[in-house]
Design a protein around this motif. Structure first.
Motif, PDB file in Angstrom:
ATOM      1  N   GLY A 364      21.656 -13.025 -57.235  1.00 58.57           N
ATOM      2  CA  GLY A 364      22.672 -14.168 -55.793  1.00 58.57           C
ATOM      3  C   GLY A 364      22.005 -15.294 -55.406  1.00 58.57           C
ATOM      4  O   GLY A 364      20.665 -15.890 -55.895  1.00 58.57           O
ATOM      5  N   ASP A 365      21.666 -15.695 -54.784  1.00 61.91           N
ATOM      6  CA  ASP A 365      21.039 -16.405 -53.246  1.00 61.91           C
ATOM      7  C   ASP A 365      19.541 -16.200 -53.210  1.00 61.91           C
ATOM      8  O   ASP A 365      18.732 -17.314 -52.871  1.00 61.91           O
ATOM      9  CB  ASP A 365      21.804 -17.515 -52.385  1.00 61.91           C
ATOM     10  CG  ASP A 365      23.104 -18.234 -52.923  1.00 61.91           C
ATOM     11  OD1 ASP A 365      23.003 -18.822 -54.155  1.00 61.91           O
ATOM     12  OD2 ASP A 365      23.861 -18.228 -52.047  1.00 61.91           O
ATOM     13  N   ASP A 366      19.071 -14.357 -53.051  1.00 60.09           N
ATOM     14  CA  ASP A 366      17.809 -14.282 -52.632  1.00 60.09           C
ATOM     15  C   ASP A 366      16.765 -14.651 -54.109  1.00 60.09           C
ATOM     16  O   ASP A 366      16.621 -13.436 -54.635  1.00 60.09           O
ATOM     17  CB  ASP A 366      18.183 -12.842 -52.627  1.00 60.09           C
ATOM     18  CG  ASP A 366      17.342 -12.133 -52.259  1.00 60.09           C
ATOM     19  OD1 ASP A 366      15.565 -13.378 -51.970  1.00 60.09           O
ATOM     20  OD2 ASP A 366      17.363 -11.276 -51.581  1.00 60.09           O
ATOM     21  N   THR A 367      16.029 -15.529 -53.773  1.00 61.38           N
ATOM     22  CA  THR A 367      15.118 -16.065 -55.119  1.00 61.38           C
ATOM     23  C   THR A 367      14.212 -14.981 -54.270  1.00 61.38           C
ATOM     24  O   THR A 367      12.908 -15.194 -55.408  1.00 61.38           O
ATOM     25  CB  THR A 367      14.840 -17.218 -55.033  1.00 61.38           C
ATOM     26  OG1 THR A 367      14.460 -17.997 -53.399  1.00 61.38           O
ATOM     27  CG2 THR A 367      15.792 -17.918 -55.203  1.00 61.38           C
ATOM     28  N   ASN A 368      13.942 -14.487 -53.104  1.00 58.70           N
ATOM     29  CA  ASN A 368      12.683 -13.272 -53.293  1.00 58.70           C
ATOM     30  C   ASN A 368      12.805 -12.372 -53.367  1.00 58.70           C
ATOM     31  O   ASN A 368      11.473 -11.119 -53.108  1.00 58.70           O
ATOM     32  CB  ASN A 368      12.440 -13.822 -51.459  1.00 58.70           C
ATOM     33  CG  ASN A 368      11.795 -15.477 -51.224  1.00 58.70           C
ATOM     34  OD1 ASN A 368      11.243 -15.925 -51.725  1.00 58.70           O
ATOM     35  ND2 ASN A 368      12.390 -15.626 -50.377  1.00 58.70           N
ATOM     36  N   ARG A 369      13.360 -11.908 -53.974  1.00 58.46           N
ATOM     37  CA  ARG A 369      14.397 -10.483 -53.722  1.00 58.46           C
ATOM     38  C   ARG A 369      13.288 -10.110 -55.230  1.00 58.46           C
ATOM     39  O   ARG A 369      13.098 -10.505 -56.179  1.00 58.46           O
ATOM     40  CB  ARG A 369      15.620 -10.123 -54.700  1.00 58.46           C
ATOM     41  CG  ARG A 369      15.429  -8.626 -55.041  1.00 58.46           C
ATOM     42  CD  ARG A 369      17.068  -8.810 -54.865  1.00 58.46           C
ATOM     43  NE  ARG A 369      18.187  -8.741 -56.164  1.00 58.46           N
ATOM     44  CZ  ARG A 369      17.859  -7.712 -57.144  1.00 58.46           C
ATOM     45  NH1 ARG A 369      17.020  -6.605 -58.111  1.00 58.46           N
ATOM     46  NH2 ARG A 369      18.727  -8.043 -58.440  1.00 58.46           N
ATOM     47  N   THR A 370      12.323  -9.058 -55.576  1.00 59.05           N
ATOM     48  CA  THR A 370      11.771  -8.759 -56.416  1.00 59.05           C
ATOM     49  C   THR A 370      12.238  -8.548 -57.993  1.00 59.05           C
ATOM     50  O   THR A 370      13.437  -7.760 -58.215  1.00 59.05           O
ATOM     51  CB  THR A 370      10.610  -7.234 -55.751  1.00 59.05           C
ATOM     52  OG1 THR A 370      10.117  -7.312 -54.898  1.00 59.05           O
ATOM     53  CG2 THR A 370      10.037  -6.998 -57.147  1.00 59.05           C
ATOM     54  N   ILE A 371      12.076  -8.799 -58.626  1.00 55.91           N
ATOM     55  CA  ILE A 371      11.951  -8.448 -60.195  1.00 55.91           C
ATOM     56  C   ILE A 371      11.798  -7.878 -60.617  1.00 55.91           C
ATOM     57  O   ILE A 371      10.364  -7.047 -61.341  1.00 55.91           O
ATOM     58  CB  ILE A 371      11.529  -9.496 -61.098  1.00 55.91           C
ATOM     59  CG1 ILE A 371      12.053 -11.028 -60.291  1.00 55.91           C
ATOM     60  CG2 ILE A 371      12.338  -9.700 -62.341  1.00 55.91           C
ATOM     61  CD1 ILE A 371      11.765 -12.490 -61.523  1.00 55.91           C
ATOM     62  N   LYS A 372      12.495  -6.076 -61.032  1.00 55.75           N
ATOM     63  CA  LYS A 372      12.714  -5.160 -61.675  1.00 55.75           C
ATOM     64  C   LYS A 372      12.769  -5.063 -63.041  1.00 55.75           C
ATOM     65  O   LYS A 372      13.603  -5.807 -63.633  1.00 55.75           O
ATOM     66  CB  LYS A 372      13.655  -4.052 -61.266  1.00 55.75           C
ATOM     67  CG  LYS A 372      13.175  -4.056 -59.023  1.00 55.75           C
ATOM     68  CD  LYS A 372      11.945  -3.100 -58.626  1.00 55.75           C
ATOM     69  CE  LYS A 372      11.475  -3.371 -57.159  1.00 55.75           C
ATOM     70  NZ  LYS A 372       9.898  -2.417 -56.852  1.00 55.75           N
ATOM     71  N   THR A 373      11.797  -4.250 -63.653  1.00 57.04           N
ATOM     72  CA  THR A 373      12.419  -3.906 -65.154  1.00 57.04           C
ATOM     73  C   THR A 373      14.302  -3.572 -65.499  1.00 57.04           C
ATOM     74  O   THR A 373      14.342  -4.160 -66.135  1.00 57.04           O
ATOM     75  CB  THR A 373      12.344  -2.570 -65.494  1.00 57.04           C
ATOM     76  OG1 THR A 373      10.701  -2.523 -65.620  1.00 57.04           O
ATOM     77  CG2 THR A 373      12.015  -2.119 -66.746  1.00 57.04           C
TER      78      THR A 373
END
Length: 521
Positions: A364-373
């Motif tokens: 979405g617009d959340d560029t701060n969400r951690t990128i998980k496996t």
């Protein structure tokens, strides 16, 4: 200066030139003998040895050796499409070059043609005989020992490192000014050094935050020295190399790298021993190892220390070999994969937009969400883009093996002890393997388009028993860093592919680096 000084200098130059002449004669005789003994090998495509030496010298002075190598190999590949292979002579050594998956498969599938060619010996002072450079039984034992270290559950636990360091890169990019040209390949190299340092050794190198890091400088210097060694055949004689300024500086940097790795190993060993004593038994530590990623994140180094402490199968120096190998192999190849991917997306804006829409669907617009496996598994189009980038620009453009036994390739018999050159770049750009091979088309890697493709047509991580042990690690890093950059920035390449001069020495890279404009989304 006194006359005696000039006399000594003149005599030194005479001795040096005489040595070069003797070297040329030696290499010519060696090459002639080899060619005669390998008369079964088809399609002799060689440069006269004197011209070859002069070409090496000239192109090295112009800093174009890697460019010269790629251009020469590409020309020979195009002119020998029908034969699928050719033979080249390079500074007194003869190589059977394979440029089609039908012939390359005989090397990739073999459990006997696994030893690296003599040219890899230049890595021995630094990496000694770790997984990259070891042979026969030692390689087989190490491969079996290290394979569990790249289990998907362990890689899941490293994902936090990948994301954390990619965030440092993103923050560095945010500091750039509008319209500023970014030397992306340099920034990405520091990022992957931080990633591999944390993953392999469990230490924060802070390469992205401190450009004066001595370890980082030493890694760069040694890789440059290796290229210089290959470009000047007189350095192939160890006495000449180690008395030269190049050899002395390389030895100094290697000592620094080894000392750093030893200190880290001993420090981590003390910590692991304390943990084992707290757990009372090695069995408890083994249980933790088996569920790694659930209880506690461990570095690649910790897994090696487990074998060192549990069964003594690895000494501290063995561990250093593998840590140094992983540091070298892991950071530079991965950084160029990321850089080439961003370059191509900066060139083909429609593909970049598709990647951004895919990322937007995930985050979405959340560029701060951690990128998980689990997020990486959803990046299907980005994965196709990365694969196509590695097809066009494989980080390792060729591999060299030594035939330990007579080898049948097509209708030809390759004699024992021959040097075999698998030209990965040539296979990936072969028009008989890929339709319109120079066109950037990520959809080549849609499942339905891969069904009838030769299994060895796409080999950016090599293939067969000696394939890259860290390819899943590399793909996870590639996806994480590219995704984090692209969900924050729109990138634009400064020049078209036709204007980029490609160089292939150890790693395939543009001569002038990857330069991009970045714009905050």
């Amino acid at each position: 200066m006194p006359p005696l000084f000039w006399l000594i200098l003149f005599e030194f130059r005479i001795v040096f030139l005489f040595s070069i002449v003797l070297l040329i004669i030696f290499l010519w005789l060696k090459n002639t003998k080899y060619a005669k003994n390998n008369s079964q090998v088809p399609l002799v495509a060689s440069l006269p040895i004197l011209k070859n030496i002069l070409s090496l010298w000239r192109n090295n002075l112009d800093n174009d050796l890697g460019v010269y190598i790629i251009q020469y190999l590409n020309y020979m590949s195009i002119t020998h499409l029908k034969e699928k292979m050719f033979r080249i002579c390079w500074a007194g050594h003869s190589y059977v070059a394979l440029i089609h998956p039908q012939v390359a498969q005989e090397v990739f599938k073999s459990y006997n043609v696994i030893n690296k060619d003599w040219t890899y010996n230049i890595f021995h002072p630094w990496l000694e005989t770790g997984l990259l450079t070891s042979s026969d039984g030692k390689w087989r034992n190490r491969r079996k020992l290290l394979t569990p270290a790249f289990h998907f559950r362990i890689l899941e636990d490293f994902q936090d490192i990948f994301y954390e360091q990619s965030n440092v890169l993103v923050e560095k990019l945010k500091e750039t000014k509008a319209g500023e040209i970014i030397k992306m390949s340099e920034l990405v190299t520091l990022c992957t050094l931080d990633i591999v340092g944390d993953s392999a050794m469990g230490v924060k190198l802070n390469a992205q935050l401190s450009t004066d890091n001595e370890y980082v400088k030493a890694v760069k210097n040694v890789t440059r020295s290796i290229v210089q060694w290959f470009s000047k055949p007189w350095y192939w004689f160890p006495p000449l190399f180690y008395v030269s300024s190049l050899g002395k500086n390389m030895r100094k940097d290697i000592i620094l790298l080894h000392d750093f790795a030893r200190k880290v190993i001993r420090r981590r060993k003390e910590i692991v021993i304390e943990e084992i004593e707290e757990n009372q038994t090695m069995d408890d530590f083994q249980e933790e190892r088996e569920i790694l990623g659930i209880k506690k994140r461990r570095a690649f180094l910790d897994l090696l220390l487990y074998h060192h402490l549990n069964d003594g199968s690895l000494t501290e120096e063995d561990i250093r070999e593998e840590v140094d190998t992983f540091m070298f192999e892991g950071h530079d190849t991965t950084s160029m994969g990321i850089s080439w991917t961003l370059f191509l997306l900066g060139l083909y804006q429609d593909a970049q937009e598709k990647v951004f829409r895919e990322l937007n669907d995930i985050f979405g617009d959340d560029t701060n969400r951690t990128i998980k496996t689990d997020d990486l598994k959803e990046m299907k189009y980005l994965e196709r883009v990365i694969k196509e980038s590695l097809r066009l620009h494989p980080s390792v453009p060729f591999i060299l093996r030594r035939a330990s036994e007579e080898l049948k390739i097509g209708e030809y018999t390759i004699p024992r002890n021959s040097s075999i050159f698998v030209y990965i770049y040539g296979i990936h750009h072969n028009p008989e393997v890929y339709e319109n091979p120079e066109i950037f088309d990520p959809d080549r890697f849609l499942p339905e388009n891969c069904e009838n493709r030769h299994p060895f047509a796409y080999v950016p991580f090599s293939a067969g028993p000696r394939n890259c042990i860290g390819q899943r690690f590399a793909m996870n890093v590639l996806k994480t860093v590219c995704a984090n950059v692209l969900r924050n920035f729109k990138v634009r390449s400064t020049q078209h592919r036709d204007k980029v001069v490609v160089s292939g020495d150890i790693i395939l890279r543009p001569k002038e680096g990857i330069k991009l404009f970045v714009e905050k989304r």
